[in-house]
Design a protein around this motif. Sequence first.
Motif, PDB file in Angstrom:
ATOM      1  N   ALA A   3       0.955  -1.112   0.117  1.00 46.55           N
ATOM      2  CA  ALA A   3      -0.030  -0.089  -0.021  1.00 46.55           C
ATOM      3  C   ALA A   3       0.763   1.193   0.169  1.00 46.55           C
ATOM      4  O   ALA A   3       0.557   2.323  -0.630  1.00 46.55           O
ATOM      5  CB  ALA A   3      -0.899  -0.033   1.386  1.00 46.55           C
ATOM      6  N   LEU A   4       2.137   1.232   0.893  1.00 47.70           N
ATOM      7  CA  LEU A   4       2.741   2.496   0.709  1.00 47.70           C
ATOM      8  C   LEU A   4       3.473   2.625  -0.538  1.00 47.70           C
ATOM      9  O   LEU A   4       3.734   3.599  -0.906  1.00 47.70           O
ATOM     10  CB  LEU A   4       3.925   2.098   1.915  1.00 47.70           C
ATOM     11  CG  LEU A   4       4.752   3.361   1.912  1.00 47.70           C
ATOM     12  CD1 LEU A   4       3.949   4.664   2.551  1.00 47.70           C
ATOM     13  CD2 LEU A   4       5.994   2.956   3.067  1.00 47.70           C
ATOM     14  N   ALA A   5       4.015   1.666  -1.233  1.00 46.81           N
ATOM     15  CA  ALA A   5       4.799   1.609  -2.473  1.00 46.81           C
ATOM     16  C   ALA A   5       3.600   2.249  -3.499  1.00 46.81           C
ATOM     17  O   ALA A   5       3.885   3.110  -4.481  1.00 46.81           O
ATOM     18  CB  ALA A   5       5.296   0.310  -2.720  1.00 46.81           C
ATOM     19  N   ILE A   8       3.207   5.786  -3.075  1.00 43.85           N
ATOM     20  CA  ILE A   8       4.170   6.866  -3.614  1.00 43.85           C
ATOM     21  C   ILE A   8       4.118   6.806  -5.089  1.00 43.85           C
ATOM     22  O   ILE A   8       4.487   7.838  -5.757  1.00 43.85           O
ATOM     23  CB  ILE A   8       5.723   6.191  -3.085  1.00 43.85           C
ATOM     24  CG1 ILE A   8       5.622   6.308  -1.684  1.00 43.85           C
ATOM     25  CG2 ILE A   8       6.927   6.841  -3.883  1.00 43.85           C
ATOM     26  CD1 ILE A   8       6.902   5.359  -1.235  1.00 43.85           C
ATOM     27  N   LEU A   9       3.808   5.735  -5.949  1.00 44.71           N
ATOM     28  CA  LEU A   9       3.683   5.617  -7.098  1.00 44.71           C
ATOM     29  C   LEU A   9       2.613   6.553  -7.678  1.00 44.71           C
ATOM     30  O   LEU A   9       2.768   7.463  -8.626  1.00 44.71           O
ATOM     31  CB  LEU A   9       3.675   4.293  -7.588  1.00 44.71           C
ATOM     32  CG  LEU A   9       3.414   4.083  -9.153  1.00 44.71           C
ATOM     33  CD1 LEU A   9       4.417   4.420 -10.107  1.00 44.71           C
ATOM     34  CD2 LEU A   9       3.140   2.575  -9.691  1.00 44.71           C
ATOM     35  N   SER A 234      -4.457   7.595  -4.785  1.00 47.02           N
ATOM     36  CA  SER A 234      -3.616   8.299  -3.778  1.00 47.02           C
ATOM     37  C   SER A 234      -3.886   8.418  -2.214  1.00 47.02           C
ATOM     38  O   SER A 234      -3.333   7.911  -1.396  1.00 47.02           O
ATOM     39  CB  SER A 234      -3.088   9.631  -4.233  1.00 47.02           C
ATOM     40  OG  SER A 234      -2.315  10.436  -3.465  1.00 47.02           O
ATOM     41  N   LEU A 235      -5.241   8.825  -2.256  1.00 50.73           N
ATOM     42  CA  LEU A 235      -5.625   9.028  -0.896  1.00 50.73           C
ATOM     43  C   LEU A 235      -6.088   7.536  -0.161  1.00 50.73           C
ATOM     44  O   LEU A 235      -5.779   7.191   0.620  1.00 50.73           O
ATOM     45  CB  LEU A 235      -6.981   9.623  -0.726  1.00 50.73           C
ATOM     46  CG  LEU A 235      -7.663  10.084   0.413  1.00 50.73           C
ATOM     47  CD1 LEU A 235      -6.561  10.542   1.505  1.00 50.73           C
ATOM     48  CD2 LEU A 235      -8.715  10.991   0.517  1.00 50.73           C
ATOM     49  N   ILE A 260       8.067   9.739  -1.950  1.00 55.21           N
ATOM     50  CA  ILE A 260       7.379  10.612  -2.914  1.00 55.21           C
ATOM     51  C   ILE A 260       8.307  11.847  -3.345  1.00 55.21           C
ATOM     52  O   ILE A 260       8.500  12.269  -4.717  1.00 55.21           O
ATOM     53  CB  ILE A 260       5.898  11.328  -2.549  1.00 55.21           C
ATOM     54  CG1 ILE A 260       5.077  10.299  -2.348  1.00 55.21           C
ATOM     55  CG2 ILE A 260       5.778  12.471  -3.424  1.00 55.21           C
ATOM     56  CD1 ILE A 260       3.725  10.675  -1.526  1.00 55.21           C
ATOM     57  N   VAL A 261       9.222  12.321  -2.314  1.00 53.76           N
ATOM     58  CA  VAL A 261      10.285  13.483  -2.655  1.00 53.76           C
ATOM     59  C   VAL A 261      11.102  12.742  -3.492  1.00 53.76           C
ATOM     60  O   VAL A 261      11.470  13.622  -4.437  1.00 53.76           O
ATOM     61  CB  VAL A 261      10.809  13.791  -1.480  1.00 53.76           C
ATOM     62  CG1 VAL A 261      12.110  14.596  -1.704  1.00 53.76           C
ATOM     63  CG2 VAL A 261       9.913  14.539  -0.456  1.00 53.76           C
TER      64      VAL A 261
END
Length: 298
Positions: A3-5, A8-9, A234-235, A260-261
């Motif tokens: 979910a985190l990956a 970010i994508l 995204s959300l 994301i940065v």
Amino acid sequence: MIALALSILVSTLLFSCFRLFPKFNVRLEEAVVLNYIVAGSVAIGIAGPSHALGRVAEPSSLAGAVMGLAFLYMFKKIGECTQHLGMGVVAIATKMSMVLPMSIFILLDPADPFTWPKAAAVLLAFPAVWLASSPGRSADDPGIDAADDRPDLDWTLPAIVFFGSGLIDFGFGWFSSEAHMSSDADRLSFAAVPFTVAALIGLLRWAFTPSAKPVLSRATVLGGIILGVINVGSLFFLLSAYESMPFPRSAIVPSNNLGIVLATSLAGIAFFKERPDGRNILGWGLATTALVLLLLPD
């Protein structure tokens, strides 16, 4: 971790859309309103209209409505910041805003104790945003406006994005616990509330403000639809990461933001020929250092 990956994508794709809009003559304000119409509709459709309606009286829905009041304005400012100052700058301003929810979680949540590495990270965050807000250059891309003609853009847009995004992130993080949502349908229903409120505000503005009458070209409509689908993802993936990651809530936003940065900065260099100067690079380095400090064990 999945979910985190995905968060970010998808967030990187979101910034890339903003970056591409000027090339295809997509009108930003109209696309943002259409984005919220699509995002709210998609979220409600997947969650199930009856399920979403049944959660209207929940405290999280009231909070989502309040966030929706700020969504339209904030999303437009994020788009302007991307177009004027580049993907790396807006990613820093948006994602380093995590110091606001992080600080509140440390103060209010006993599971997120204060540590010196966290304090050092907060102190590093502010010069990181300032240094990264110096607009980079694009080799042959007219999509980035000449910020030198508008010196206020160097400060005003990143500052608005920084504080606004931080407060919105806090709202999402605070209501992501199992006490407020325990299933994917709950998360989508929660996401639908601010999207729908922002869409209604945009539509009312179109209807009753003569100067805001929309100009809907094919490119603008298509851009708004694409942006809306990406925005839901995204959300949703961010809310899912809160549930699935084995970290306290104050660590989820930094983990997401670090990826994301780095991803948006690399995308700006690789695909949009953005040329960072020394201040940009130093700002990104400070931001990365700050985020790494936040992930150290307590």
